[in-house]
Design a protein around this motif. Structure first.
Motif, PDB file in Angstrom:
ATOM      1  N   GLN A 199      18.379  21.640  -3.181  1.00  0.00           N
ATOM      2  CA  GLN A 199      18.272  22.867  -2.601  1.00  0.00           C
ATOM      3  C   GLN A 199      19.811  23.370  -2.026  1.00  0.00           C
ATOM      4  N   GLY A 200      20.640  22.437  -2.240  1.00  0.00           N
ATOM      5  CA  GLY A 200      21.871  22.857  -2.032  1.00  0.00           C
ATOM      6  C   GLY A 200      22.546  22.252  -0.682  1.00  0.00           C
ATOM      7  N   LYS A 201      21.554  21.293  -0.180  1.00  0.00           N
ATOM      8  CA  LYS A 201      21.920  20.872   1.432  1.00  0.00           C
ATOM      9  C   LYS A 201      23.038  19.625   0.886  1.00  0.00           C
ATOM     10  N   THR A 202      23.652  19.466   1.994  1.00  0.00           N
ATOM     11  CA  THR A 202      24.570  18.265   2.011  1.00  0.00           C
ATOM     12  C   THR A 202      24.242  17.166   2.959  1.00  0.00           C
ATOM     13  N   ILE A 203      24.163  15.933   2.412  1.00  0.00           N
ATOM     14  CA  ILE A 203      23.332  14.740   2.858  1.00  0.00           C
ATOM     15  C   ILE A 203      24.601  13.808   3.267  1.00  0.00           C
ATOM     16  N   ILE A 204      24.717  13.384   4.581  1.00  0.00           N
ATOM     17  CA  ILE A 204      25.563  12.103   4.551  1.00  0.00           C
ATOM     18  C   ILE A 204      24.586  10.847   5.030  1.00  0.00           C
ATOM     19  N   LEU A 205      24.708   9.856   4.302  1.00  0.00           N
ATOM     20  CA  LEU A 205      23.887   8.659   4.580  1.00  0.00           C
ATOM     21  C   LEU A 205      24.713   7.694   5.234  1.00  0.00           C
ATOM     22  N   ILE A 206      24.293   6.945   6.321  1.00  0.00           N
ATOM     23  CA  ILE A 206      25.110   6.023   6.920  1.00  0.00           C
ATOM     24  C   ILE A 206      24.310   4.455   6.688  1.00  0.00           C
ATOM     25  N   THR A 207      24.557   3.719   6.098  1.00  0.00           N
ATOM     26  CA  THR A 207      23.803   2.374   5.923  1.00  0.00           C
ATOM     27  C   THR A 207      24.623   1.165   5.660  1.00  0.00           C
ATOM     28  N   HIS A 208      24.247   0.198   5.712  1.00  0.00           N
ATOM     29  CA  HIS A 208      24.788  -0.925   5.309  1.00  0.00           C
ATOM     30  C   HIS A 208      24.259  -1.842   4.283  1.00  0.00           C
ATOM     31  N   LYS A 209      23.278  -0.914   3.595  1.00  0.00           N
ATOM     32  CA  LYS A 209      22.729  -1.738   2.404  1.00  0.00           C
ATOM     33  C   LYS A 209      23.041  -0.963   1.301  1.00  0.00           C
ATOM     34  N   LEU A 210      23.668  -2.010   0.469  1.00  0.00           N
ATOM     35  CA  LEU A 210      24.392  -1.368  -0.708  1.00  0.00           C
ATOM     36  C   LEU A 210      23.402  -1.045  -1.679  1.00  0.00           C
ATOM     37  N   ARG A 211      22.457  -1.616  -1.911  1.00  0.00           N
ATOM     38  CA  ARG A 211      21.415  -1.210  -2.845  1.00  0.00           C
ATOM     39  C   ARG A 211      21.370   0.315  -2.648  1.00  0.00           C
TER      40      ARG A 211
END
Lengths: 378, 523
Positions: free
Chosen positions: B202-214
């Motif tokens: 839908q055109g949203k921008t997402i920033i995902l913070i994680t330490h899981k490589l998978r």
């Protein structure tokens, strides 16, 4: 908030807090039309500029060391013992019973017995609140306050109905036999010479028997016991397994449980030690000075102990220094009452300000000091 | 010059949804962020990965207006946008889903969603408006949540959806998620990823913070790697590999897979039968647990947090009381009486690395050396005589352990709270493993621990197993359970749902068991 270096936290913060307390005290004095400079000089002269002044200052300090240590030990287990006052009164009862009803051949033996009795009675008075906290979860602050009142009432009852000599109008016990009298500073070798009386032309004043006369002071050998108690408390807290468990329990009850440290046991033992230390104060004021048991014998020293422990950062060295400061305030305050028209109540104002600034507002001082210790921006 | 660049870009290419330029932030002497620049394209999922303390959270807090950067600027849709507080962030179209949800437990979903975004003094108009918006959003994405349910009745996965809905209700165009899968079952995590893909479409921008490589590999378009406050690389996910990312994160080559020889189980060490625990409210937390562990094997307990694993560890570690029977080396353990405490357990050869090292395993105000004796303060080698502890001996022991376990900084007099999470954990693991226990209880051994230390701690656990000791491993990280365990038991709602062989099972099967669905037929 910037973390201060240890030396600043330990030395600078209390000193600046004290200075602030002195400053506000000066303003109060100015407001009632008195000279702060004169007041300070009278206090200093009366409390620490003569051996005689020290003889009182250290007497008061001795009591405060014991109650301060009492609060300190409990604090390290996370327990706020407000009951040192009552425990000290019960300690006095122990000392009185021990001195009045046992035939002592010499003061030194009586001292050992009285120490045991004072510690036992003080500990016993702390045992009930400790048990209620450990087993029933009743908050120790509430119960120890209650026990202060119960102690006061109990002492009146015992003094009036049992310990008062027949015919006496005074709610106090009989005078202890002379043999249990503890050596005062002016009766001690070496130190005693400081308290010699002199004639105006510089000669040692002699009594009719031809013996030198001394200025009588209440400070007695229990001051040295207080120093030993400081050392003992330091060893207990930082060098014994029990101290380790007390401090661990005080820092985190949950973690202590993980380590298999019993909350019930540590609460009980800590409060018994705390009560015993408060009780031992009676060696100084009941056995060492009054030589009989008076009503309200602790005279608020138990509460001063809280301020002493707070100001002394709950460390025996700090407690020792803070106790001497409060001894100075007590004796200096008394000198004020004697030598100036400043009302004696002002001593309580000054003490209150010292407690306020050193105990309650030290965080404010720390914040202000933090500005100077902020690391430079890169 | 910078200005010229900006106008040039605005005129030519489509602006980035977010662009950070030279962001720096220091806390005292610690440089948490150092000259960080990233560009996140509109309508993409951008991953930010890094070890604990690498500065990810600081950066996001700057973006959400919790901290003010010392220098640098933030561009939203190509326009310089100062973000002094979170209200400005919301106005700029940024929504944040925190690791720890910020929901009012006894409010309904609707009430939580309008909280802070009410239109007026009366709630009714806002609520009915929200209900309509929520309805649309739920249909558009897979965000179905009952608007009238109370938060406390919702599962963790649903609560997270409420957080996402909250952000969308505030018309967020940019959604930041901080470690979103830490509390989710694999199935819930899959669902979350479907939602995120829908939002992206839908055109949203997402920033995902994680330490899981998978997760990074699975869902992101681009990924930025942070190390020690700096952005070390930004790469297209399709063009990288987990190994390369791990190396970028840690700064050296890292073994992602635990190397271990096949288990050689010996005699039975621990036998648990029908273990039951009730909490203070009288709710049964363990509902008849039975298990055995043999010498030389690692039994992994998988499960979503809060399904009784903590209670199991606490009972075996002597922290909580229970009914049932536990035999250790053939001897029955006291579960309720005087010998049900931590000291007795240690005497019986049980060591315990607790799930929460900061609450249970360490006294944070104590020095490292004091913590090395914690729980073993009765050990004869730590005593000078009956009364006095041998502080020098404890300090020496601490120094030795710090050397073997590579604790940094190796300063025994430093307070535990001043070590990083990984180094704190190393202190606890060193203390417990070096006692050479017959049974090691380990809870979340690598929670909040960086990749380099994870590798080390895993090796230590395997080494203990190879020395013929029994290990009970509890972890919510399925990867960890799968790679370390010799057998896997799955816990759900205070029961063991089943046991699986890590060689033959898969995440999907375990995930179903973790959700309480038994019977292999579902898989």
């Amino acid at each position: 908030m910037t973390k201060l270096p240890t030396w600043a936290d330990v030395v600078l913060v209390p000193l600046i807090s004290l200075l602030l307390a002195a400053l506000v005290s000066a303003l109060v004095l100015l407001a009632i039309g008195q000279s702060p400079v004169e007041a300070l000089s009278v206090m200093v002269k009366g409390a620490i500029m003569s051996p005689y002044g020290w003889g009182y200052t250290l007497y008061y300090a001795t009591s405060f060391i014991f109650t301060g240590l009492s609060v300190t030990v409990a604090y390290h287990a996370g327990l706020f013992n407000i009951g040192s006052e009552g425990q000290a009164q019960l300690g006095g009862l122990g000392v009185a019973l021990c001195c009045l009803f046992l035939p002592w051949p010499h003061w030194s033996l009586a001292l050992l017995g009285a120490m045991a009795a004072a510690a036992l009675f003080g500990a016993a008075w702390a045992a009930v609140p400790a048990y209620l906290q450990a087993r029933r979860g009743s908050h120790i602050v509430i119960t120890t306050i209650m026990f202060n009142y119960i102690a006061a009432a109990l002492m009146i009852y015992l003094l009036v109905d049992f310990l008062r000599p027949q015919g006496s109008m005074d709610p106090a016990s009989a005078r202890f036999p002379a043999v249990v009298s503890l050596p005062k500073f002016h009766e001690l070798p070496l130190i005693g010479d400081f308290f010699l009386r002199y004639t105006p032309d510089g000669q040692v004043r002699l009594n009719p028997q031809g013996l030198p006369m001394y200025q009588k002071v209440p400070a007695n050998i229990s001051f040295f016991l207080a120093i030993l108690a400081c050392i003992g408390t330091w060893i207990l807290l930082w060098h014994t397994r029990l101290g380790y468990m007390i401090r661990a329990f005080g820092k985190s009850e949950k973690a202590a449980r993980y380590a298999g440290i019993s909350a019930v046991k540590i609460t009980m033992i800590t409060m018994l030690i705390s009560g015993a230390l408060a009780g031992m104060m009676a060696i100084n004021n009941v056995m060492g000075q009054a030589e009989r048991l008076l009503q309200n014998s602790a005279e608020g020293a138990g509460f001063i102990g809280i301020a002493v422990a707070l100001m002394g950062r709950n460390h025996p060295i700090g407690v020792f220094l803070a106790a001497i400061l409060f001894g100075f305030l007590y004796q200096g305050g008394a000198a004020l009452g004697l030598e100036t028209t400043i009302p004696i109540e002002l001593r309580i104002v000054v003490q209150g300000l010292v407690i306020l600034f050193t105990g309650a507002l030290d965080q404010m001082v720390r914040m202000m000091l933090g500005v100077f210790f902020r690391p430079r921006q890169a | 010059m910078a200005g010229a660049n900006e106008t040039g870009r605005q005129a030519s290419a489509a602006p980035f949804a977010i662009e950070l330029k030279g962001i720096s932030k220091a806390f005292g002497p610690v440089q948490a962020n150092k000259d960080i620049s990233i560009q996140v394209a509109k309508g993409s999922i951008h991953g930010i990965i890094g070890e604990n303390g690498a500065g990810k959270s600081t950066l996001m807090s700057i973006l959400y207006g919790f901290y003010k950067a010392d220098s640098g600027e933030i561009l939203i849709n190509g326009r310089v946008t100062p973000i002094p507080d979170s209200q400005s962030a919301i106005r700029a179209g940024i929504g944040m889903v925190f690791q720890h949800f910020k929901l009012v437990q006894n409010f309904s979903v609707l009430e939580n969603i309008i909280l802070g975004a009410e239109d007026g003094a009366m709630l009714a108009p806002s609520l009915s408006k929200a209900r309509k918006v929520l309805d649309d959003l739920s249909r558009e994405y897979e965000l179905d949540v009952d608007p009238d349910a109370l938060i406390e009745d919702l599962s963790v996965g649903h609560q997270q959806r409420v957080e996402i809905l909250k952000a969308l209700y505030r018309q967020a165009e940019i959604l930041i998620l901080d470690e979103p899968t830490g509390v989710l079952t694999p199935a819930e995590a899959d669902h979350l990823f479907r939602i995120l893909r829908g939002l992206k479409d839908q055109g949203k921008t997402i920033i995902l913070i994680t330490h899981k490589l998978r997760e990074i590999m699975e869902i992101t378009d681009t990924v930025s790697v942070m190390r020690r406050g700096q952005m070390t690389a930004t790469v297209k996910t399709a063009e990288t590999s987990p190994e390369q990312l791990a190396e970028l994160m840690v700064g050296r080559k890292v073994l992602l897979q635990v190397e271990k020889a096949p288990a050689q189980p010996g005699r039975t060490i621990l036998e648990v039968e029908n273990l039951r625990v009730k909490d203070d409210q009288g709710v049964e937390r363990l509902k008849g647990i039975s298990l055995t562990i043999r010498a030389g094997e690692i039994l992994g307990i998988a499960g979503v947090a809060g399904n009784g694993q903590s209670e199991l560890l606490e009972v075996l570690g002597g922290i909580a009381r229970a009914t049932g029977s536990v035999r250790m080396n053939g001897q029955p353990l006291d579960l309720t009486g005087r010998h049900s405490d931590g000291q007795s357990r240690r005497a019986d050869g049980i060591a315990h690395v607790p799930e929460d090292r900061q609450v249970l395993g360490l006294i944070m105000d104590f020095t490292a050396w004091e913590n090395v004796a914690f729980g073993y303060h009765h050990a004869p080698e730590f005593q000078k005589n009956a009364l006095i502890m041998d502080n020098a001996a404890i300090r020496a022991d601490c120094e030795a352990k710090m050397a073997t376990f590579d604790v940094r900084p190796p300063i025994p007099t430093l307070a535990a709270k001043n070590f990083s999470g990984g180094n704190q954990q190393k202190i606890v693991v060193a203390r417990e493993i070096e006692r050479n226990p017959d049974l090691l209880l380990v809870g979340q051994p690598t929670r909040g621990v960086d990749i380099g230390a994870i590798e080390f701690i895993h090796k230590q656990i395997v080494a203990l197993r190879d020395a013929g000791k029994a290990v009970l491993l509890v972890s919510v990280e399925l990867d960890e359970i799968m790679s370390l365990s010799d057998r896997i038991a799955v816990m759900f709602d205070g029961r063991i749902m089943g046991e699986r062989d890590p060689e033959t099972t898969n995440e999907r099967e375990l995930g179903l068991l973790m959700a309480g669905i038994t019977g292999g037929d579902a898989a």
